[in-house]
Design an enzyme around this catalytic site. Structure first.
Site, short mmCIF file in Angstrom:
data_model
loop_
_atom_site.label_atom_id
_atom_site.label_comp_id
_atom_site.label_asym_id
_atom_site.label_seq_id
_atom_site.Cartn_x
_atom_site.Cartn_y
_atom_site.Cartn_z
CB CYS A 2 -0.96 0.09 1.19
SG CYS A 2 -2.06 -1.29 1.33
NE ARG A 27 4.60 1.96 -0.17
CZ ARG A 27 5.65 1.83 0.62
NH1 ARG A 27 6.83 2.24 0.22
NH2 ARG A 27 5.53 1.31 1.81
CD1 TRP A 71 -0.05 -6.33 -2.94
CD2 TRP A 71 -0.26 -6.85 -0.78
NE1 TRP A 71 0.34 -7.64 -2.78
CE2 TRP A 71 0.22 -7.98 -1.47
CE3 TRP A 71 -0.46 -6.94 0.60
CZ2 TRP A 71 0.49 -9.19 -0.84
CZ3 TRP A 71 -0.19 -8.15 1.23
CH2 TRP A 71 0.28 -9.26 0.51
CG ASN A 97 1.40 0.84 4.23
OD1 ASN A 97 1.08 -0.33 4.04
ND2 ASN A 97 2.67 1.24 4.23
N GLY A 98 -0.73 -0.74 6.44
CA GLY A 98 -0.36 -1.55 7.60
C GLY A 98 -1.48 -2.52 7.94
CD GLU A 452 17.40 -12.24 -7.57
OE1 GLU A 452 16.93 -12.83 -6.60
OE2 GLU A 452 16.93 -11.19 -8.03
CE LYS A 456 13.90 -10.37 -9.82
NZ LYS A 456 14.69 -10.16 -8.63
CD GLU A 459 9.71 -10.60 -8.39
OE1 GLU A 459 10.90 -10.81 -8.73
OE2 GLU A 459 9.41 -9.81 -7.49
CG HIS A 475 20.64 -35.84 -4.52
ND1 HIS A 475 21.12 -37.09 -4.18
CD2 HIS A 475 21.74 -35.07 -4.74
CE1 HIS A 475 22.44 -37.06 -4.17
NE2 HIS A 475 22.84 -35.85 -4.51
CE LYS A 574 11.34 -2.35 -5.31
NZ LYS A 574 12.09 -3.36 -6.05
O1 M6R Z 1 13.18 -4.53 0.36
P1 M6R Z 1 13.73 -5.90 0.58
O2 M6R Z 1 15.08 -6.08 -0.05
O3 M6R Z 1 13.75 -6.28 2.03
O4 M6R Z 1 12.72 -6.87 -0.14
C1 M6R Z 1 12.82 -8.25 -0.01
C2 M6R Z 1 11.95 -8.96 -0.99
O5 M6R Z 1 10.59 -8.69 -0.75
C3 M6R Z 1 12.27 -8.57 -2.43
O6 M6R Z 1 13.62 -8.76 -2.71
C4 M6R Z 1 11.43 -9.40 -3.43
O7 M6R Z 1 11.80 -10.74 -3.34
C5 M6R Z 1 11.63 -8.87 -4.84
N1 M6R Z 1 10.36 -8.51 -5.40
C6 M6R Z 1 12.22 -9.84 -5.78
O8 M6R Z 1 12.38 -9.31 -7.06
#
Ligand code: M6R
Length: 579
Positions: A2, A27, A71, A97-98, A452, A456, A459, A475, A574
């Site tokens: 949010c 956000r 969100w 937000n929260g 990673e 990506k 995601e 395995h 985000k």
């Molecule tokens: O702000 P942060 O680095 O703590 O965020 C951690 C994860 O939420 C963040 O890296 C998330 O996995 C990304 N969207 C990945 O691309």
């Protein structure tokens, strides 16, 4: 999670707030809404993303307004659950937000006392609680209600007969921007940068009153002073700058991000606790967690410092016996799991260090010391340049511990990123975009690079992707290999090259299409690969950077080929400020 944004000044506020919300949409983008105070409080809100055109703000007249991009946590994403929320009289409006943890109990009491609710959100209780105590002084009403609320919040409140916007925070970020005869409050700096670089980061427990001419901040009922900061980020940093997506812009920013981060770190006073650390525990989530895994390899292999990496969400509930330094890594500095993990380490008496991108973020307030990663604002939900900036921090720390032995790497590694950006990934993209499942594999420090790469890919393209240590594939996951399941393997030269080559041959024998990243002159890999992608430079530093960038681009172009909404992947946001 949010985004909230408020403006009070001399202009029509709803238009300014709507533009600001566009910048905060990363956000959360389930719904959006605005409340403006003219002669009365008027609200416009809607499910879905903010349209380029067609959202009518003509009825939202007034020079003070608050807005929200959502969100969803409590209640499905629809018009009625979109913020702002109002009390029964419609004279008080709130954005939040929260998460309010005791909302069910509070709601029962409010319903018993005759309040009518129009949404399923936790937020709406704040409006009704304010209604019960508001006697013409909004600040006093907010100060009376906040002690009743358990949980996390950054809120903005408007009331019909009050000239102020009242803002408050507890465990959710909130920044005040000081403009020219205008004041702003937002979840982060991005929508404010258009107007001013003068910012105050509010602290937990702060309640702020905003008028066009002044901001007054209170803590536990008493007026307090908070330092104003002039931030380095500019409004240009939060624009796409000609790229189709923020993610692509941020990927292409990376050579400069790496060099800038190294330059800035060299000027920074490094906390002594790093040098003194006997044992290092690192807590992080998502992409930052993967970066942390690379740091562990570097610390152990290069510096002989024992290190372990814990998922912050697990660590918080199942912490191992703790000794030595605990480091929290987070781009946003607001990830709830990482905040709680570092707080727990602090309570257990460990020295703590935060590595963050956002100045003044909550993680820096918990930690004994902080290091900035200097990546600039990252807008795309998929983290890219913050990952590269995190690596820059780690390489720099290794260089310090190795007394300058990595200085040449730090000076030249941006070139490997530049070369990676120029590679033709067309054949690899064609292979991935037809797949339903993809494995990403690597060994040593390249294993987290594979993790990673898989994150990506899943995601933003929604293709199921898994990262594995190459030796683990046999395995179990081997059962899934087939001509329809490509494997992307990072085969950097080094100690494990031989076993990696054997692993790949075993996969090839199952008919699996192989996309191999390897040293550019590696004939063996070129022969066995269905698609070969040359690593511009294969030493540890350049290899880690270039392989990471190649996998970011592979995910980006695959998602683009599939027509996905790259900067706003479904169900994500985000900053994950809830547990
Ligand atoms: O702000 P942060 O680095 O703590 O965020 C951690 C994860 O939420 C963040 O890296 C998330 O996995 C990304 N969207 C990945 O691309």
């Amino acid at each position: 999670m949010c985004g909230i944004f408020g403006y009070t000044g001399g202009s029509q506020a709803a238009a300014i707030v709507l533009e600001g919300l566009r910048k905060l949409e990363y956000r959360g983008y389930d719904s959006f809404g605005i409340a403006a105070r003219g002669e009365s409080i008027q609200v416009g809100k809607k499910q879905g993303r903010i349209p380029e055109e067609g959202f009518d703000i003509k009825n939202l007249a007034g020079t003070a307004a608050i807005g929200h991009t959502r969100w969803a946590t409590h209640g499905i994403p629809d018009d009625k659950n979109a913020h702002p929320h109002r009390d029964c009289t419609g004279k008080i409006a709130v954005v939040h937000n929260g998460i309010i943890e005791n909302y069910a109990l509070l709601k029962r009491g409010l319903v018993d006392r005759g309040h009518r609710f129009s949404s399923d959100t936790d937020t709406e209780i704040i409006a009704h609680l304010l209604e019960e105590v508001y006697k013409g002084d909004l600040l006093a009403a907010v100060q009376a209600v906040l002690p009743l609320i358990d949980g996390s919040y950054a809120i903005l409140v408007l009331a019909e007969a009050d000239p102020r916007i009242v803002a408050a925070r507890s465990r959710s970020p909130l920044v005040v921007g000081i403009g020219d005869e205008a004041m702003f409050a937002a979840s982060d700096m991005t929508p404010i940068l258009e107007y001013t670089r003068r910012m105050i980061v509010l602290e937990d427990g702060d309640v702020a009153c905003l008028t066009p001419a002044a901001v007054e901040i209170y803590q536990k009922g008493s007026r307090v002073r908070r330092n104003e900061e002039i931030v380095r980020w500019s409004s240009e940093d939060v624009r796409k700058g000609g790229f189709r997506h923020f993610m692509l812009k941020e990927i292409f920013d990376q050579p400069a991000v790496f060099s800038d981060a190294v330059r800035a770190l060299r000027k920074e006073e490094l906390p002594g606790i790093i040098r003194e650390a006997g044992m290092v525990t690192i807590v992080a989530c998502g992409t930052s967690y993967h970066a942390a895994l690379i740091f562990k390899y570097l610390l152990e292999e290069q510096c002989r410092v024992a290190a372990r990496v814990e998922l912050a969400s697990e660590f918080r509930y199942f912490p191992p016996p703790l000794e030595g330094l605990v480091i929290g890594i987070s781009q946003s500095g607001e990830t709830a799991d990482t905040l709680m993990a570092l707080e727990l380490a602090r309570l257990r008496g460990c020295p703590t260090l935060a590595i963050v991108n956002v100045v003044g973020s909550s993680l820096t307030r918990i930690a004994d010391a902080s290091l900035l990663m200097h990546a600039g604002p990252e807008i795309s939900v998929a983290a890219t340049k913050s990952f590269i900036a995190e690596l820059a921090v780690f390489f720099h720390l290794v260089d310090i511990m190795k007394q300058g032995a990595w200085a040449h790497h730090l000076d030249s590694a941006h070139r490997a990123i530049e070369e990676a950006l120029l590679l033709d990934l067309g054949p690899a993209v064609a292979c991935c975009s037809q797949a339903k499942d993809i494995f990403f594999v690597g060994r040593g420090a390249f294993y987290p690079v594979a993790l990673e790469g898989a994150l990506k890919m899943k995601e933003i393209s929604y293709i199921h992707a898994e990262g594995y240590a190459a030796g683990e594939i046999k395995h179990g996951p081997f059962a899934l290999l087939s001509p329809e399941t490509p494997v992307v393997a990072v085969c950097a030269p080094g100690e494990t090259y031989g076993v990696m080559a054997s692993n790949i041959r075993e996969m090839k024998a199952r008919g699996t299409p192989l996309i191999l990243l390897g040293e550019k002159d590696d004939r063996d890999l070129q022969e066995i690969a269905d698609v070969f992608i040359p690593l511009p430079s294969a030493d540890t530093v350049s290899g880690l950077l270039s392989a990471s960038v190649i996998l970011q681009l592979l995910a980006y172009h695959t998602a683009d080929a599939l027509g996905k909404d790259i900067d706003r992947p479904r169900n994500l946001a985000k900053s994950v400020t809830v547990e």
